[in-house]
Design an enzyme around this catalytic site. Structure first.
Site, mmCIF file in Angstrom:
data_model
loop_
_atom_site.group_PDB
_atom_site.id
_atom_site.type_symbol
_atom_site.label_atom_id
_atom_site.label_comp_id
_atom_site.label_asym_id
_atom_site.label_seq_id
_atom_site.Cartn_x
_atom_site.Cartn_y
_atom_site.Cartn_z
ATOM 1 N N HIS A 47 0.864 -1.186 0.000
ATOM 2 C CA HIS A 47 0.000 0.000 0.000
ATOM 3 C C HIS A 47 0.894 1.226 0.000
ATOM 4 O O HIS A 47 1.209 1.791 1.037
ATOM 5 C CB HIS A 47 -0.926 -0.051 1.234
ATOM 6 C CG HIS A 47 -1.988 0.993 1.225
ATOM 7 N ND1 HIS A 47 -3.192 0.856 1.891
ATOM 8 C CD2 HIS A 47 -2.046 2.210 0.631
ATOM 9 C CE1 HIS A 47 -3.930 1.940 1.714
ATOM 10 N NE2 HIS A 47 -3.237 2.787 0.953
ATOM 11 N N HIS A 74 1.243 4.630 -2.651
ATOM 12 C CA HIS A 74 0.867 5.362 -3.867
ATOM 13 C C HIS A 74 2.140 6.027 -4.380
ATOM 14 O O HIS A 74 2.737 6.838 -3.650
ATOM 15 C CB HIS A 74 -0.182 6.425 -3.542
ATOM 16 C CG HIS A 74 -1.425 5.863 -2.901
ATOM 17 N ND1 HIS A 74 -2.570 5.618 -3.608
ATOM 18 C CD2 HIS A 74 -1.682 5.482 -1.621
ATOM 19 C CE1 HIS A 74 -3.496 5.130 -2.793
ATOM 20 N NE2 HIS A 74 -2.973 5.030 -1.577
ATOM 21 N N ASP A 119 1.676 3.997 2.737
ATOM 22 C CA ASP A 119 0.602 4.747 2.066
ATOM 23 C C ASP A 119 1.185 5.873 1.204
ATOM 24 O O ASP A 119 1.271 5.734 -0.017
ATOM 25 C CB ASP A 119 -0.412 5.287 3.082
ATOM 26 C CG ASP A 119 -1.770 5.594 2.468
ATOM 27 O OD1 ASP A 119 -1.938 5.362 1.259
ATOM 28 O OD2 ASP A 119 -2.673 6.049 3.207
ATOM 29 N N ASP A 120 1.560 6.981 1.824
ATOM 30 C CA ASP A 120 2.111 8.133 1.089
ATOM 31 C C ASP A 120 3.343 8.615 1.863
ATOM 32 O O ASP A 120 3.245 9.549 2.681
ATOM 33 C CB ASP A 120 1.043 9.237 0.999
ATOM 34 C CG ASP A 120 -0.176 8.750 0.231
ATOM 35 O OD1 ASP A 120 -0.094 8.628 -1.003
ATOM 36 O OD2 ASP A 120 -1.194 8.444 0.876
ATOM 37 N N GLU A 141 -11.368 3.045 5.754
ATOM 38 C CA GLU A 141 -10.379 4.029 6.223
ATOM 39 C C GLU A 141 -11.182 5.116 6.958
ATOM 40 O O GLU A 141 -11.120 5.209 8.173
ATOM 41 C CB GLU A 141 -9.595 4.609 5.036
ATOM 42 C CG GLU A 141 -8.561 5.658 5.423
ATOM 43 C CD GLU A 141 -7.877 6.314 4.201
ATOM 44 O OE1 GLU A 141 -8.388 6.212 3.073
ATOM 45 O OE2 GLU A 141 -6.827 6.965 4.419
ATOM 46 N N HIS A 196 -9.469 0.519 -1.543
ATOM 47 C CA HIS A 196 -9.467 1.183 -0.237
ATOM 48 C C HIS A 196 -10.861 1.007 0.375
ATOM 49 O O HIS A 196 -11.875 1.131 -0.328
ATOM 50 C CB HIS A 196 -9.174 2.664 -0.383
ATOM 51 C CG HIS A 196 -7.720 2.993 -0.639
ATOM 52 N ND1 HIS A 196 -6.997 2.440 -1.661
ATOM 53 C CD2 HIS A 196 -6.872 3.815 0.027
ATOM 54 C CE1 HIS A 196 -5.758 2.921 -1.613
ATOM 55 N NE2 HIS A 196 -5.651 3.750 -0.607
#
Ligand code: HPA
Ligand code: ZN
Length: 347
Positions: free
Chosen positions: A19, A21, A287-288, A209, A206
């Site tokens: 996961h 991006h 994630d980011d 969340e 997703h």
């Protein structure tokens, strides 16, 4: 560097990331560098004065949408195939240093095609970095094309159709669903996910969340996903939790992201012990990484500081991440052996 005595073990533990991006690896420094190179004006806002001011703004996200607005604005600096290559290569170098051996990476083509960037520039740039990561760093990978759920459904279909060549030649391995969650239920995307299934692609979405458990069950039932990205609100329904544990569906949990976006009060408040006890499979992810306090190792460290997991519990988590990966049985066995070797060194 975390304060736990297990820090050296966590550094060495072979990791799979599911996961991440790629656009979320765009650091403030790279935003300013590419803006200058491509002559793209940045928004006239105080936090775009310099990279430090932008990084400081990331400490104050108040929701998923607050983050997404800045995330999408920053992407405007990505123009050429080389820009996408440079971004992805910077991720793989950092992930390799964090002990990642296998990475399944998301990208958002609609964020770029909507600005007139050809999808081929995006995919060719990214896939060059993936190939280099495997040949130079030994990091294997998969590319997952995500649909933005806040955009109209026909845009997802057009995106899927425009990527046909890259699906048929195996460059794209799976599809995902991201962006604003609440108000954009998974069921909207049933038909495009069916097309992806028919094309032999893996599927993930997703869910859970910010959205409630119906976003998780909807993705499982309507989109026939193999995985759920985030999924932390699964804890709110013990029956669904039991069913997911029995099915072996992997949750790709992003602890620091949840704290930055205020979907969890703290890492310690995440239901990781409950998931382990109920045998819900999960992996830990960044994630980011440019926005939420760093890469996968920082997430492993934050979890260790909050939970104090044993070597055995970490072995369970690391092996679940291997087993939930979209790779061959031979690659899985090789990664499990590497994990067992590192665990034995620290036992
Ligand atoms: N959720 C939804 N969409 C996203 C995220 C996220 O955490 N990160 C990047 N796009
Ligand atoms: Zn995400």
């Amino acid at each position: 560097m975390c304060k736990s005595p297990l820090h050296p073990f966590l550094v060495k533990l072979p990791k799979c990331e599911h996961h991440i991006h790629l656009e979320g690896a765009l650091t403030p420094q790279l935003v300013f560098h590419l803006a200058s190179k491509n002559a793209i004006p940045l928004p006239k806002l105080p936090h775009y004065q310099n990279p430090e001011a932008l990084a400081a703004r990331y400490e104050a996200f108040d929701s998923l949408d607050d983050f997404l607005n800045i995330h999408y604005a920053n992407m405007s600096v990505l123009i050429t195939e080389d820009d996408f290559y440079e971004l992805a290569w910077s991720y793989f170098c950092a992930a390799h240093a964090d002990g990642v051996h296998h990475a399944e990476v998301f990208f958002d083509p609609q964020s770029h095609t909507s600005r007139g960037i050809p999808i081929a520039s995006v995919i060719k740039g990214y896939s060059r970095a993936l190939a280099r990561a495997e040949s130079e760093l030994g990091v294997t990978s998969r590319l997952i094309m995500c649909f933005l759920r806040h955009l109209p459904v026909p845009s997802a279909h057009a995106t899927f159709d425009s990527a046909t060549g890259f699906i048929q030649d195996g460059t794209i391995h799976g599809v995902g669903l991201d962006s604003s969650e609440v108000g954009f239920p998974p069921e909207l995307f049933t038909d495009v996910f069916r097309k992806a299934k028919d094309a032999g692609l893996h599927r993930t979405a997703h869910g859970g969340e910010e959205g409630d458990v119906s976003y998780i069950t909807g993705a499982l039932d309507s989109l026939e996903v193999d995985r759920i990205d985030h999924g932390i609100r699964l804890i709110e329904d013990r029956e669904v939790m039991k069913a997911i544990a029995a099915k072996g569906t992997l949750l790709t949990i992003c602890p620091l992201s949840n704290v930055y976006l205020r979907t969890a009060k703290s890492v310690a408040s995440l239901p990781l012990r409950e998931f382990l006890e109920a045998r819900v499979q999960f992996s830990l992810n960044s994630d980011d990484p440019a926005y939420f306090g760093g890469g996968i190792l920082n997430n492993y460290c934050a979890v260790e500081e909050a939970f104090g997991f044993s070597l055995d519990e970490w072995k369970t988590i690391a092996i679940a991440a291997v087993q939930g990966s979209w790779i061959s049985e031979a690659r899985k066995s090789a990664l499990v052996q590497k994990i067992e070797h590192v665990v034995s060194q620290f036992t």
